[in-house]
Design an enzyme around this catalytic site. Sequence first.
Site, PDB file in Angstrom:
ATOM      1  N   THR A  47      54.747  39.860  35.078  1.00 59.26           N
ATOM      2  CA  THR A  47      56.118  40.080  34.664  1.00 59.26           C
ATOM      3  C   THR A  47      56.560  41.654  34.235  1.00 59.26           C
ATOM      4  O   THR A  47      57.373  41.872  33.377  1.00 59.26           O
ATOM      5  CB  THR A  47      56.567  39.183  33.514  1.00 59.26           C
ATOM      6  OG1 THR A  47      55.806  39.182  32.473  1.00 59.26           O
ATOM      7  CG2 THR A  47      56.449  37.654  34.044  1.00 59.26           C
ATOM      8  N   TYR A 137      44.357  42.793  41.151  1.00 59.97           N
ATOM      9  CA  TYR A 137      45.823  42.837  41.377  1.00 59.97           C
ATOM     10  C   TYR A 137      46.259  44.170  41.975  1.00 59.97           C
ATOM     11  O   TYR A 137      46.330  45.268  41.403  1.00 59.97           O
ATOM     12  CB  TYR A 137      46.392  42.554  39.929  1.00 59.97           C
ATOM     13  CG  TYR A 137      47.879  42.586  40.051  1.00 59.97           C
ATOM     14  CD1 TYR A 137      48.570  42.125  41.281  1.00 59.97           C
ATOM     15  CD2 TYR A 137      48.646  42.578  38.743  1.00 59.97           C
ATOM     16  CE1 TYR A 137      50.006  41.989  40.975  1.00 59.97           C
ATOM     17  CE2 TYR A 137      49.917  42.611  38.613  1.00 59.97           C
ATOM     18  CZ  TYR A 137      50.720  42.217  39.985  1.00 59.97           C
ATOM     19  OH  TYR A 137      51.979  41.920  39.999  1.00 59.97           O
ATOM     20  N   LYS A 165      45.227  39.302  44.143  1.00 57.65           N
ATOM     21  CA  LYS A 165      46.703  39.125  44.246  1.00 57.65           C
ATOM     22  C   LYS A 165      47.371  40.242  44.662  1.00 57.65           C
ATOM     23  O   LYS A 165      47.191  41.282  44.174  1.00 57.65           O
ATOM     24  CB  LYS A 165      47.211  39.025  42.700  1.00 57.65           C
ATOM     25  CG  LYS A 165      48.707  38.783  42.492  1.00 57.65           C
ATOM     26  CD  LYS A 165      48.988  38.429  40.862  1.00 57.65           C
ATOM     27  CE  LYS A 165      50.635  38.418  40.709  1.00 57.65           C
ATOM     28  NZ  LYS A 165      50.778  38.371  39.147  1.00 57.65           N
TER      29      LYS A 165
END
Length: 278
Positions: A47, A137, A165
């Site tokens: 986020t 990530y 990810k």
Amino acid sequence: MMLKEKIHIAVPTAFFNDESLNVQGTLDHIRDLYKQGVKSVLVSGSTGEQHSLNLKEKIALLNGILSEDELINNMEIIFGVSSIKQKEAEELAKRIANTNIAGILLGYPPYILPTQEEAVVYSQAIINQSNKPTILYNNPKRTGFDLSVESIIRLSEIELVIGLKEAGNEEKVERVKKDVKRNNFYFYVGGEVNIEDKVLQGFDRLSSIAGNISPVVISQWFDKLLTKQKITEQEREKIDLIIEQVYQGTPLVNLKQLINQKGIPIGICRSPIGNTLN
């Protein structure tokens, strides 16, 4: 040492109206998700709020979670670790090492554009300090840095590295799949956009954003996608509505509005996110 859950929810961080960190508000939201049956969350990770938190704030968030026995003992809690200063990321990783935190999401520093070699050394240093299962990530759109297939394969040789990810070039997944010599290496979709296509490309886990609002619906949907079950018309309508609520405009602003409406004090975003022209 393994991360068992196929789906975790990337939770927003709560802030007070003066934009200072609200640890309790963040925990209230995680507790609410836990009551709804959520088994895994990612904190200080996705986020996009992670890079706005300084080391002191990240440690305060970590300590807050560690003080919640029920959550830390019954949930798979993943902590986001990344910093423009490697030393700070290492310090955070060191503090995570001897805790019940289940794993880390290892992001790359924005703006400074490390070389592939520098990024691999950065990764190794943080993984060594945390000694936890690690999801790499890669999000070049947000950081400006793109972890190469070669670097991913090299890092996958570390036993603690359990997945990727990938928010950049999805075709990378097929190439990595071909060369990673392990069955227990997972590919995480970041958020729900184009999720059907990504599952077809070989993504097999989800770092969910919309799950903050409707964890049960999102989790059932993802399960059905993985097992190639038919989505009913009724389910499709429900899913479309949730996706629209979260992703139209700025997802983080929408999420916080919807969570605040439930009476959970998740508060505001740190500006410039949430700015409006009067």
